[in-house]
Design a protein around this motif. Structure first.
Motif, PDB file in Angstrom:
ATOM      1  N   ALA A  68       0.833  -1.203   0.000  1.00 60.72           N
ATOM      2  CA  ALA A  68       0.000   0.000   0.000  1.00 60.72           C
ATOM      3  C   ALA A  68       0.870   1.255   0.000  1.00 60.72           C
ATOM      4  O   ALA A  68       0.599   2.222  -0.721  1.00 60.72           O
ATOM      5  CB  ALA A  68      -0.930  -0.001   1.202  1.00 60.72           C
ATOM      6  N   ARG A  69       1.933   1.261   0.806  1.00 65.75           N
ATOM      7  CA  ARG A  69       2.839   2.412   0.814  1.00 65.75           C
ATOM      8  C   ARG A  69       3.594   2.507  -0.495  1.00 65.75           C
ATOM      9  O   ARG A  69       3.818   3.606  -1.006  1.00 65.75           O
ATOM     10  CB  ARG A  69       3.817   2.319   1.985  1.00 65.75           C
ATOM     11  CG  ARG A  69       4.894   3.390   1.956  1.00 65.75           C
ATOM     12  CD  ARG A  69       5.559   3.615   3.291  1.00 65.75           C
ATOM     13  NE  ARG A  69       4.655   4.233   4.243  1.00 65.75           N
ATOM     14  CZ  ARG A  69       5.040   4.736   5.427  1.00 65.75           C
ATOM     15  NH1 ARG A  69       6.311   4.676   5.779  1.00 65.75           N
ATOM     16  NH2 ARG A  69       4.170   5.283   6.240  1.00 65.75           N
ATOM     17  N   LEU A  70       3.980   1.379  -1.042  1.00 67.17           N
ATOM     18  CA  LEU A  70       4.671   1.392  -2.330  1.00 67.17           C
ATOM     19  C   LEU A  70       3.783   2.016  -3.402  1.00 67.17           C
ATOM     20  O   LEU A  70       4.271   2.734  -4.280  1.00 67.17           O
ATOM     21  CB  LEU A  70       5.071  -0.024  -2.735  1.00 67.17           C
ATOM     22  CG  LEU A  70       6.157  -0.692  -1.894  1.00 67.17           C
ATOM     23  CD1 LEU A  70       6.382  -2.120  -2.363  1.00 67.17           C
ATOM     24  CD2 LEU A  70       7.441   0.085  -1.965  1.00 67.17           C
ATOM     25  N   GLY A  71       2.488   1.749  -3.337  1.00 68.54           N
ATOM     26  CA  GLY A  71       1.575   2.328  -4.302  1.00 68.54           C
ATOM     27  C   GLY A  71       1.517   3.834  -4.204  1.00 68.54           C
ATOM     28  O   GLY A  71       1.434   4.532  -5.221  1.00 68.54           O
ATOM     29  N   GLY A  75       3.266   4.620  -7.401  1.00 70.48           N
ATOM     30  CA  GLY A  75       2.081   4.735  -8.242  1.00 70.48           C
ATOM     31  C   GLY A  75       1.237   3.475  -8.219  1.00 70.48           C
ATOM     32  O   GLY A  75       1.712   2.380  -7.930  1.00 70.48           O
ATOM     33  N   GLU A  76      -0.049   3.642  -8.528  1.00 65.93           N
ATOM     34  CA  GLU A  76      -0.979   2.514  -8.490  1.00 65.93           C
ATOM     35  C   GLU A  76      -0.657   1.474  -9.549  1.00 65.93           C
ATOM     36  O   GLU A  76      -0.965   0.296  -9.380  1.00 65.93           O
ATOM     37  CB  GLU A  76      -2.416   3.016  -8.668  1.00 65.93           C
ATOM     38  CG  GLU A  76      -2.972   3.728  -7.448  1.00 65.93           C
ATOM     39  CD  GLU A  76      -2.935   2.855  -6.205  1.00 65.93           C
ATOM     40  OE1 GLU A  76      -3.354   1.671  -6.292  1.00 65.93           O
ATOM     41  OE2 GLU A  76      -2.481   3.329  -5.159  1.00 65.93           O
ATOM     42  N   ASP A  77      -0.058   1.882 -10.661  1.00 67.58           N
ATOM     43  CA  ASP A  77       0.333   0.901 -11.677  1.00 67.58           C
ATOM     44  C   ASP A  77       1.259  -0.149 -11.073  1.00 67.58           C
ATOM     45  O   ASP A  77       1.178  -1.332 -11.412  1.00 67.58           O
ATOM     46  CB  ASP A  77       1.051   1.588 -12.840  1.00 67.58           C
ATOM     47  CG  ASP A  77       0.117   2.483 -13.642  1.00 67.58           C
ATOM     48  OD1 ASP A  77      -1.109   2.346 -13.464  1.00 67.58           O
ATOM     49  OD2 ASP A  77       0.608   3.311 -14.418  1.00 67.58           O
ATOM     50  N   LEU A 134       6.715  -2.759 -17.364  1.00 64.33           N
ATOM     51  CA  LEU A 134       6.510  -1.558 -16.552  1.00 64.33           C
ATOM     52  C   LEU A 134       7.886  -0.921 -16.330  1.00 64.33           C
ATOM     53  O   LEU A 134       8.605  -1.286 -15.417  1.00 64.33           O
ATOM     54  CB  LEU A 134       5.859  -1.926 -15.214  1.00 64.33           C
ATOM     55  CG  LEU A 134       5.468  -0.765 -14.298  1.00 64.33           C
ATOM     56  CD1 LEU A 134       4.325   0.033 -14.909  1.00 64.33           C
ATOM     57  CD2 LEU A 134       5.072  -1.277 -12.916  1.00 64.33           C
ATOM     58  N   HIS A 135       8.239   0.019 -17.190  1.00 71.25           N
ATOM     59  CA  HIS A 135       9.583   0.595 -17.116  1.00 71.25           C
ATOM     60  C   HIS A 135       9.523   2.098 -17.297  1.00 71.25           C
ATOM     61  O   HIS A 135       8.518   2.648 -17.747  1.00 71.25           O
ATOM     62  CB  HIS A 135      10.505  -0.048 -18.146  1.00 71.25           C
ATOM     63  CG  HIS A 135       9.904  -0.179 -19.511  1.00 71.25           C
ATOM     64  ND1 HIS A 135       9.685   0.901 -20.346  1.00 71.25           N
ATOM     65  CD2 HIS A 135       9.454  -1.269 -20.195  1.00 71.25           C
ATOM     66  CE1 HIS A 135       9.142   0.492 -21.473  1.00 71.25           C
ATOM     67  NE2 HIS A 135       8.975  -0.819 -21.419  1.00 71.25           N
ATOM     68  N   ARG A 136      10.609   2.752 -16.939  1.00 75.27           N
ATOM     69  CA  ARG A 136      10.679   4.208 -16.959  1.00 75.27           C
ATOM     70  C   ARG A 136      11.976   4.668 -17.629  1.00 75.27           C
ATOM     71  O   ARG A 136      12.918   3.899 -17.771  1.00 75.27           O
ATOM     72  CB  ARG A 136      10.610   4.754 -15.519  1.00 75.27           C
ATOM     73  CG  ARG A 136       9.281   4.497 -14.818  1.00 75.27           C
ATOM     74  CD  ARG A 136       8.150   5.241 -15.492  1.00 75.27           C
ATOM     75  NE  ARG A 136       6.871   5.049 -14.818  1.00 75.27           N
ATOM     76  CZ  ARG A 136       5.966   4.148 -15.169  1.00 75.27           C
ATOM     77  NH1 ARG A 136       6.200   3.335 -16.194  1.00 75.27           N
ATOM     78  NH2 ARG A 136       4.835   4.042 -14.515  1.00 75.27           N
ATOM     79  N   PRO A 137      12.059   5.940 -18.043  1.00 75.69           N
ATOM     80  CA  PRO A 137      13.244   6.410 -18.784  1.00 75.69           C
ATOM     81  C   PRO A 137      14.468   6.670 -17.923  1.00 75.69           C
ATOM     82  O   PRO A 137      15.534   6.957 -18.452  1.00 75.69           O
ATOM     83  CB  PRO A 137      12.754   7.710 -19.428  1.00 75.69           C
ATOM     84  CG  PRO A 137      11.665   8.181 -18.531  1.00 75.69           C
ATOM     85  CD  PRO A 137      10.989   6.948 -18.006  1.00 75.69           C
ATOM     86  N   ASN A 138      14.346   6.592 -16.590  1.00 70.26           N
ATOM     87  CA  ASN A 138      15.502   6.817 -15.730  1.00 70.26           C
ATOM     88  C   ASN A 138      15.434   5.876 -14.535  1.00 70.26           C
ATOM     89  O   ASN A 138      14.469   5.116 -14.379  1.00 70.26           O
ATOM     90  CB  ASN A 138      15.568   8.276 -15.266  1.00 70.26           C
ATOM     91  CG  ASN A 138      14.266   8.741 -14.641  1.00 70.26           C
ATOM     92  OD1 ASN A 138      13.715   8.102 -13.758  1.00 70.26           O
ATOM     93  ND2 ASN A 138      13.745   9.865 -15.129  1.00 70.26           N
ATOM     94  N   ALA A 139      16.462   5.937 -13.690  1.00 70.36           N
ATOM     95  CA  ALA A 139      16.579   4.995 -12.571  1.00 70.36           C
ATOM     96  C   ALA A 139      15.940   5.519 -11.287  1.00 70.36           C
ATOM     97  O   ALA A 139      16.188   4.960 -10.210  1.00 70.36           O
ATOM     98  CB  ALA A 139      18.050   4.667 -12.329  1.00 70.36           C
ATOM     99  N   LEU A 140      15.120   6.555 -11.370  1.00 71.06           N
ATOM    100  CA  LEU A 140      14.529   7.134 -10.167  1.00 71.06           C
ATOM    101  C   LEU A 140      13.570   6.184  -9.474  1.00 71.06           C
ATOM    102  O   LEU A 140      13.269   6.359  -8.286  1.00 71.06           O
ATOM    103  CB  LEU A 140      13.804   8.437 -10.516  1.00 71.06           C
ATOM    104  CG  LEU A 140      14.702   9.605 -10.945  1.00 71.06           C
ATOM    105  CD1 LEU A 140      13.847  10.816 -11.300  1.00 71.06           C
ATOM    106  CD2 LEU A 140      15.690   9.958  -9.841  1.00 71.06           C
TER     107      LEU A 140
END
Length: 602
Positions: free
Chosen positions: A210-213, A217-219, A245-251
């Motif tokens: 729940a905290r991770l969401g 994010g909910e995804d 489920l990936h993003r353009p940076n390591a944040l």
């Protein structure tokens, strides 16, 4: 110039350059102090991007007047019972944060020890310490930092915009909050509360999602996989996002070691190695991993910021994390992220526009100011396409409608569109499969499995195929011939600039041998080492992926119903088939309920 002893205030300013890099560094140090004080709630207030004000209040153990006066002295700490730096169990231990902050800012520190009847306050202004005085505070500790870097104005030139500094503070609070889900956190400005996180019950896997969401994010909640593995006293657990489920940076790589959020190159590289070719090049997965290691097995005293680590046995840690992630990702099978379907539906509702911006918000130009963008009214009055003309040749593509087929996870094949996409039906959705991307992953996984199990079977070409290349490419391939033979590809030189192919991997079937050799030669050229066999061995997955690409069913090939359903069943039984060898998704699932919304039936 003679050697001289530097004055204490100058020493503290120099130390501040190591500990206090920006406002987010101050927030980090103050929150870590609150955590070490066993706080159950930590409230952070920021103004001016942290340069104007940072206030951190907690309900921890607090300090008495003597400890309070000593807390702002250099190298004064309560967190090392002895002089042993080999077994550190607290977040702070260097005793540098508060004096360093006080040397470059206006620091006010108020605290009330547990069970004490009074609270006390002390201030440090540009390194000048005031006397203790009584304060009004119910419990715990409150630290205020104002006018950060006013005593070292040159540092202000290196600060970013207020928004950027605020974003860095928010990221730091989120990382610490994720590392300590049992603590409640708030982050606010003077105008509003930006983040509020209630404490989670004990049990990382059971309750922390729940905290991770709230943080990732909910995804992430819907598209993450539980991770757990242990070896001896070392344990790794947490959640890993699906490869799609990936993003353009390591944040969005959240790594925690013994309750300490870190940005460690070894751990970040280990995560990338575990995902490998499941994520597109230049993209980063989303995950939150918590690593528990015996304190004596890890050195946190590598850098004053304490974000880098040194493990006694880094190979063991790396192997444990890679094994845990690969097991979790393998168990996901063909599963892909649910957000793909939402993005596809968004494009259906707004054709030709990014899914994040509505069509009616696109600029419209009339007259001589460039091309005109038609709106809804113009599109609605456009001539209708002939409705009796099918959009694709469906002859021979229909399959029997059986409930048993639609009960499969990827359903039953119903049609093939443009000889490229398979349309399948499940009990509650339509599935669109990219046949080349899906088959490419299947062939790749079979090649890897065959190689690991003793070797890749070869088939002899009845008529050896002669491939003409340039002399350099032919030379590179011949140098790598022994390694390629182990992968089922048998080649020999045929003149100065030609290669004769005698055997190919059986799994590839009828493939474009010339294209395959051309791509392999290009790969060898990218990292010219003079030892083609060694390079093939080091880049084995890349070579097998190239083979799979040329040995898979191509877009534009007509498939029979049996072939389409066979492909779907193979995807369901093979791991990692939710994405192709390049990390792109192999299918999109559209829920019938969402499709009904397109037609206002819901």
């Amino acid at each position: 110039m003679p050697i001289r002893q530097l004055p204490p205030n100058l020493v503290n300013r120099i130390a501040a350059g190591e500990v206090v890099e920006r406002p987010a560094s101050v927030v980090k140090e103050l929150i870590e102090n609150a955590i070490d004080a066993e706080a159950s709630r930590i409230d952070v207030v920021v103004a001016g991007g942290g340069l104007g004000l940072i206030r951190v209040a907690d309900d921890g153990a607090g300090m008495g007047p003597d400890d309070l006066a000593l807390a702002v002295e250099r190298h004064a700490t309560s967190k090392l019972a002895g002089d042993d730096l080999t077994s550190i169990v607290t977040l702070g231990f260097r005793g540098e944060a508060l004096p360093s902050i006080g040397a470059v800012a206006r620091l006010s520190l108020a605290s009330r020890a547990a069970g004490a009847s009074e609270a006390y306050e002390i201030a440090v202004d540009g390194g000048r310490k005031s006397k203790l005085k009584p304060a009004a505070l119910a419990s715990g500790t409150r630290v205020e930092v104002r006018d950060l870097f006013y005593a070292t104005p040159a540092r202000l030139k290196f600060m970013k915009s207020e928004r950027a500094e605020m974003a860095a503070i928010a990221d730091m609070v989120k990382r610490l909050a994720l590392a300590k889900p049992e603590i409640a956190f708030t982050l606010a400005t003077l105008e509003r509360t930006n983040l509020r996180l209630e404490a989670c019950p004990p049990g990382l896997i059971d309750h922390a999602l729940a905290r991770l969401g709230r943080i990732l994010g909910e995804d992430f909640v819907h598209d993450s996989l539980p991770v757990h593995a242990e070896r001896g006293a070392t344990v790794v657990e947490g959640f890993a996002g699906l490869p799609t489920l990936h993003r353009p940076n390591a944040l969005h790589l959240y790594l925690v070691v013994n309750g300490r959020p870190v940005r460690d190159k070894l751990l970040a590289g280990t995560v990338r190695a575990a995902y490998g070719d499941l994520v597109p090049q230049g993209r980063y997965p989303m995950l939150a991993l918590f690593l528990t290691v015996p304190p004596e097995e890890v050195d946190v005293n590598v850098h004053p910021a304490k974000t880098e680590l040194r493990f006694r046995d880094p190979n063991a840690v790396r192997a444990l994390i890679i094994g845990a992630l690969k097991e979790a990702l393998g168990n996901a099978g063909h599963r892909a992220t649910a957000t793909l379907s939402q993005a596809a539906l968004g494009r259906m509702l707004r054709p030709g526009a990014p899914s994040s911006s509505p069509a009616y918000s696109q600029p419209r130009s009339f007259g001589g100011g460039g091309p005109r963008t038609f709106g809804f009214a113009e599109r609605a009055q456009a001539p209708l396409a002939p409705i009796d003309t099918p959009s694709a040749d469906m002859r021979g593509h229909a399959t029997a409608d059986t409930a048993e087929d639609t009960a499969f996870p990827l359903g039953a094949a119903r049609a093939q569109v443009q000889d490229t996409f398979i349309i399948a039906e499940t009990e509650d959705a339509l599935v669109i499969v990219d046949q080349h991307a899906a088959h490419e992953r299947l062939v790749y996984e079979r090649l890897k499995r065959a190689y690991a199990n003793g070797g890749i079977a070869r088939q002899l070409l009845l008529i050896p195929e002669v491939i003409e290349l340039d002399a350099e490419a032919a030379s590179r391939l011949c140098a790598a011939a022994p390694a390629l033979e182990n992968l089922g590809l048998v080649i020999e030189p045929f003149g100065a600039a030609s290669i004769v192919v005698r055997e190919v991997p059986s799994l590839l079937g009828t493939c474009n041998v010339k294209g395959l050799l051309g791509d392999l030669a290009d790969q060898l050229a990218e990292e010219e080492t003079g030892d083609g066999s060694r390079l093939v061995a080091e880049r084995l997955d890349h070579v097998l992926s190239t083979m799979a690409c040329h040995g898979s069913v191509r877009a534009g090939r007509r498939l029979s119903p049996e072939e389409m359903n066979g492909l779907l069943r193979d995807m369901e039984s093979t791991p990692f088939t939710g994405q192709c060898n390049h990390g792109r998704p192999t299918y999109v699932e559209l829920k019938l309920a969402d499709i009904e919304k397109l037609f206002s039936r819901r």
